[in-house]
Write a protein that holds these residues in place. Structure first.
Motif, PDB file in Angstrom:
ATOM      1  N   ALA A  72       0.819  -1.215   0.000  1.00 49.95           N
ATOM      2  CA  ALA A  72       0.000   0.000   0.000  1.00 49.95           C
ATOM      3  C   ALA A  72       0.852   1.263   0.000  1.00 49.95           C
ATOM      4  O   ALA A  72       0.453   2.287  -0.549  1.00 49.95           O
ATOM      5  CB  ALA A  72      -0.927  -0.016   1.215  1.00 49.95           C
ATOM      6  N   GLY A  73       2.059   1.189   0.586  1.00 55.45           N
ATOM      7  CA  GLY A  73       2.905   2.374   0.648  1.00 55.45           C
ATOM      8  C   GLY A  73       4.028   2.376  -0.368  1.00 55.45           C
ATOM      9  O   GLY A  73       4.914   3.235  -0.312  1.00 55.45           O
ATOM     10  N   ALA A  74       4.022   1.433  -1.305  1.00 54.62           N
ATOM     11  CA  ALA A  74       5.175   1.245  -2.190  1.00 54.62           C
ATOM     12  C   ALA A  74       5.450   2.463  -3.070  1.00 54.62           C
ATOM     13  O   ALA A  74       6.602   2.885  -3.215  1.00 54.62           O
ATOM     14  CB  ALA A  74       4.964   0.007  -3.058  1.00 54.62           C
ATOM     15  N   MET A  75       4.411   3.047  -3.651  1.00 55.78           N
ATOM     16  CA  MET A  75       4.632   4.147  -4.590  1.00 55.78           C
ATOM     17  C   MET A  75       5.178   5.386  -3.877  1.00 55.78           C
ATOM     18  O   MET A  75       6.097   6.048  -4.368  1.00 55.78           O
ATOM     19  CB  MET A  75       3.331   4.475  -5.329  1.00 55.78           C
ATOM     20  CG  MET A  75       2.814   3.346  -6.189  1.00 55.78           C
ATOM     21  SD  MET A  75       4.034   2.771  -7.395  1.00 55.78           S
ATOM     22  CE  MET A  75       3.064   1.598  -8.317  1.00 55.78           C
ATOM     23  N   ASP A  76       4.598   5.695  -2.724  1.00 57.75           N
ATOM     24  CA  ASP A  76       5.093   6.846  -1.962  1.00 57.75           C
ATOM     25  C   ASP A  76       6.527   6.596  -1.508  1.00 57.75           C
ATOM     26  O   ASP A  76       7.367   7.499  -1.522  1.00 57.75           O
ATOM     27  CB  ASP A  76       4.193   7.106  -0.751  1.00 57.75           C
ATOM     28  CG  ASP A  76       2.831   7.632  -1.165  1.00 57.75           C
ATOM     29  OD1 ASP A  76       2.728   8.156  -2.289  1.00 57.75           O
ATOM     30  OD2 ASP A  76       1.879   7.501  -0.374  1.00 57.75           O
ATOM     31  N   TRP A  77       6.807   5.379  -1.088  1.00 59.66           N
ATOM     32  CA  TRP A  77       8.137   5.007  -0.619  1.00 59.66           C
ATOM     33  C   TRP A  77       9.170   5.200  -1.728  1.00 59.66           C
ATOM     34  O   TRP A  77      10.256   5.740  -1.505  1.00 59.66           O
ATOM     35  CB  TRP A  77       8.094   3.553  -0.137  1.00 59.66           C
ATOM     36  CG  TRP A  77       9.364   3.055   0.476  1.00 59.66           C
ATOM     37  CD1 TRP A  77       9.773   3.189   1.764  1.00 59.66           C
ATOM     38  CD2 TRP A  77      10.402   2.327  -0.205  1.00 59.66           C
ATOM     39  NE1 TRP A  77      10.997   2.586   1.937  1.00 59.66           N
ATOM     40  CE2 TRP A  77      11.398   2.050   0.753  1.00 59.66           C
ATOM     41  CE3 TRP A  77      10.574   1.874  -1.503  1.00 59.66           C
ATOM     42  CZ2 TRP A  77      12.557   1.346   0.431  1.00 59.66           C
ATOM     43  CZ3 TRP A  77      11.729   1.177  -1.823  1.00 59.66           C
ATOM     44  CH2 TRP A  77      12.710   0.917  -0.863  1.00 59.66           C
ATOM     45  N   LEU A  78       8.816   4.775  -2.944  1.00 65.37           N
ATOM     46  CA  LEU A  78       9.726   4.949  -4.082  1.00 65.37           C
ATOM     47  C   LEU A  78       9.913   6.430  -4.409  1.00 65.37           C
ATOM     48  O   LEU A  78      11.030   6.882  -4.674  1.00 65.37           O
ATOM     49  CB  LEU A  78       9.171   4.205  -5.305  1.00 65.37           C
ATOM     50  CG  LEU A  78       9.285   2.678  -5.269  1.00 65.37           C
ATOM     51  CD1 LEU A  78       8.457   2.058  -6.388  1.00 65.37           C
ATOM     52  CD2 LEU A  78      10.733   2.229  -5.379  1.00 65.37           C
ATOM     53  N   ALA A  79       8.808   7.185  -4.395  1.00 66.01           N
ATOM     54  CA  ALA A  79       8.898   8.616  -4.721  1.00 66.01           C
ATOM     55  C   ALA A  79       9.784   9.342  -3.718  1.00 66.01           C
ATOM     56  O   ALA A  79      10.565  10.226  -4.094  1.00 66.01           O
ATOM     57  CB  ALA A  79       7.503   9.223  -4.745  1.00 66.01           C
ATOM     58  N   GLU A  80       9.704   8.940  -2.449  1.00 61.87           N
ATOM     59  CA  GLU A  80      10.549   9.563  -1.428  1.00 61.87           C
ATOM     60  C   GLU A  80      12.029   9.293  -1.676  1.00 61.87           C
ATOM     61  O   GLU A  80      12.892  10.036  -1.204  1.00 61.87           O
ATOM     62  CB  GLU A  80      10.160   9.026  -0.044  1.00 61.87           C
ATOM     63  CG  GLU A  80       8.827   9.550   0.471  1.00 61.87           C
ATOM     64  CD  GLU A  80       8.342   8.756   1.677  1.00 61.87           C
ATOM     65  OE1 GLU A  80       9.117   7.918   2.188  1.00 61.87           O
ATOM     66  OE2 GLU A  80       7.184   8.965   2.085  1.00 61.87           O
ATOM     67  N   MET A 134       9.361  -1.979   5.753  1.00 61.50           N
ATOM     68  CA  MET A 134       8.285  -2.844   6.230  1.00 61.50           C
ATOM     69  C   MET A 134       7.198  -2.057   6.948  1.00 61.50           C
ATOM     70  O   MET A 134       6.011  -2.305   6.770  1.00 61.50           O
ATOM     71  CB  MET A 134       8.849  -3.924   7.161  1.00 61.50           C
ATOM     72  CG  MET A 134       9.834  -4.857   6.504  1.00 61.50           C
ATOM     73  SD  MET A 134       9.118  -5.800   5.143  1.00 61.50           S
ATOM     74  CE  MET A 134       8.252  -7.066   6.062  1.00 61.50           C
ATOM     75  N   GLU A 135       7.638  -1.073   7.745  1.00 58.61           N
ATOM     76  CA  GLU A 135       6.641  -0.273   8.460  1.00 58.61           C
ATOM     77  C   GLU A 135       5.853   0.614   7.509  1.00 58.61           C
ATOM     78  O   GLU A 135       4.724   1.007   7.800  1.00 58.61           O
ATOM     79  CB  GLU A 135       7.329   0.583   9.532  1.00 58.61           C
ATOM     80  CG  GLU A 135       7.848  -0.243  10.692  1.00 58.61           C
ATOM     81  CD  GLU A 135       8.496   0.636  11.749  1.00 58.61           C
ATOM     82  OE1 GLU A 135       8.410   1.863  11.619  1.00 58.61           O
ATOM     83  OE2 GLU A 135       9.089   0.072  12.681  1.00 58.61           O
ATOM     84  N   ALA A 136       6.471   0.947   6.385  1.00 59.30           N
ATOM     85  CA  ALA A 136       5.797   1.785   5.388  1.00 59.30           C
ATOM     86  C   ALA A 136       4.935   0.940   4.440  1.00 59.30           C
ATOM     87  O   ALA A 136       4.443   1.436   3.449  1.00 59.30           O
ATOM     88  CB  ALA A 136       6.814   2.589   4.591  1.00 59.30           C
ATOM     89  N   ARG A 137       4.805  -0.339   4.771  1.00 61.61           N
ATOM     90  CA  ARG A 137       4.017  -1.275   3.972  1.00 61.61           C
ATOM     91  C   ARG A 137       4.573  -1.395   2.551  1.00 61.61           C
ATOM     92  O   ARG A 137       3.887  -1.177   1.574  1.00 61.61           O
ATOM     93  CB  ARG A 137       2.540  -0.878   3.957  1.00 61.61           C
ATOM     94  CG  ARG A 137       1.903  -0.997   5.350  1.00 61.61           C
ATOM     95  CD  ARG A 137       0.468  -0.622   5.322  1.00 61.61           C
ATOM     96  NE  ARG A 137       0.292   0.782   4.969  1.00 61.61           N
ATOM     97  CZ  ARG A 137      -0.874   1.342   4.698  1.00 61.61           C
ATOM     98  NH1 ARG A 137      -1.959   0.624   4.694  1.00 61.61           N
ATOM     99  NH2 ARG A 137      -0.955   2.623   4.414  1.00 61.61           N
TER     100      ARG A 137
END
Lengths: 243, 98
Positions: A72-80, A134-137
């Motif tokens: 669920a958080g993969a796209m935001d995580w990559l953008a960051e 992992m915490e960022a899903r």
């Protein structure tokens, strides 16, 4: 490294090798080492291979780095982490600054492909940082072993794909960057239009267990267009033409 | 070739999809009788007319809802599962509100 030394490598000498390395060897491929794996660099004269790639060429890029991320958080995580990608636009791809490609396969799943030089910096950096995700899903998907990666290039690529795929891949409706997850030659495949230089090109990724079948099926479909297997160097030459 | 309009991937050959059956109310496992539970698991309503079904796009592992006329085999409408949830939450609620 001199060319003769680079081309002395054999795929069987590496722990990691292409899923179709037996096909490539029997077709007379000369291999070069990239990132600890043997890549089919050329089959004969690179200059004539470039001309084949302009008409219709099939290259095996499977030894090049790639990695996926899901969650669920993969796209935001990559953008960051500096990756240009937009989760609200599934089935699209974005070229990165170093020539890598980021693909949004859905709102929550991505695939990162290295550039044609096989530079693994981006893939390695993201993979190493994924432990803290992992915490960022965010969950890493080790796509290197699960997906084959071929490139179909040239002016006849669209006509050839029309024989094995029901999706309209003409340039007018399937523009550079577009992604289709569909059936190609009966096999579930991710098709990415990623032009190389000025030539039409499709990246094709699918289940590695079916790589040899897919390689043979495409070469069979390519025969009527006088298409043939080409090495990585011919694609690099095409790409260098516009720089 | 019949074309299915996938909410995620657009129009695709129907051979890329699998129909996963009717959208129906799951009985409460704690209170359902054996007969009701067996009916839920094994029996189909098999209605003539427009029905609501689960469909699955195999290349993307994507589940969605399709409304299909079983008499004419016409696909009336397709939409993401989220829309079903937004409109009523659980399929059981959706049934009672539609």
């Amino acid at each position: 490294m001199p060319e003769s030394d680079q081309l002395s490598v054999r795929p069987a000498a590496f722990a990691r090798r292409s899923f179709v390395y037996r096909r490539l060897e029997s077709a007379g491929a000369w291999f070069a080492e990239i990132g600890g794996a043997a890549v089919a660099a050329r089959f004969g004269d690179t200059a004539s291979e470039v001309e084949t790639a302009r008409r219709l060429g099939l290259a095996d890029l499977s030894p090049l780095p790639r990695v996926g991320f899901k969650g669920a958080g993969a796209m935001d995580w990559l953008a960051e982490r500096g990756v240009t990608i937009d989760g609200s636009r599934p089935n699209w791809s974005w070229r990165q600054g170093d020539g890598s490609l980021a693909i949004a396969r859905s709102n929550t799943e991505s695939l990162i492909l290295s550039n044609l030089s096989g530079n693994r910096y981006l893939c390695d950096r993201l993979e190493s940082e994924s432990n803290e995700g992992m915490e960022a899903r965010v969950y890493v998907l080790p796509r290197y072993d699960g997906l084959f990666w071929f490139a179909l290039t040239g002016s006849c690529a669209v006509a050839c794909m029309a024989k094995v795929c029901g999706v309209d891949l003409r340039p007018s409706s399937f523009v550079d960057g577009a992604v289709a997850q569909t059936s190609v030659a009966g096999l579930t495949t991710t098709v990415v239009r990623c032009d190389i230089g000025i030539e039409n090109a499709f990246y094709l990724l699918g289940d590695s267990a079916s790589a040899e079948f897919f390689w043979d099926a495409l070469l069979d479909a390519m025969r009527e267009f006088r298409g043939d297997a080409v090495g990585l160097w011919s694609l690099q030459a095409l790409q260098a033409e516009v720089k | 070739m019949k074309i299915m309009p996938c909410p995620l991937n657009g129009p695709r050959n129907i051979s890329e999809f699998v129909c996963q059956g009717e959208v129906e109310i799951e009985p409460d496992p704690a209170t359902a009788s054996d007969r009701d539970w067996a009916d839920h698991l094994f029996m189909l309503d098999n209605e003539a007319g427009v029905v609501r079904e689960w469909w699955y796009h195999v290349p993307t592992s994507y589940w969605f809802i399709a409304e299909r006329n079983t008499v004419t085999d016409e696909i009336v409408r397709t939409y993401p599962t989220e829309e079903l949830i937004e409109r009523g939450g659980h399929p059981a609620d959706f049934e009672s509100k539609s």
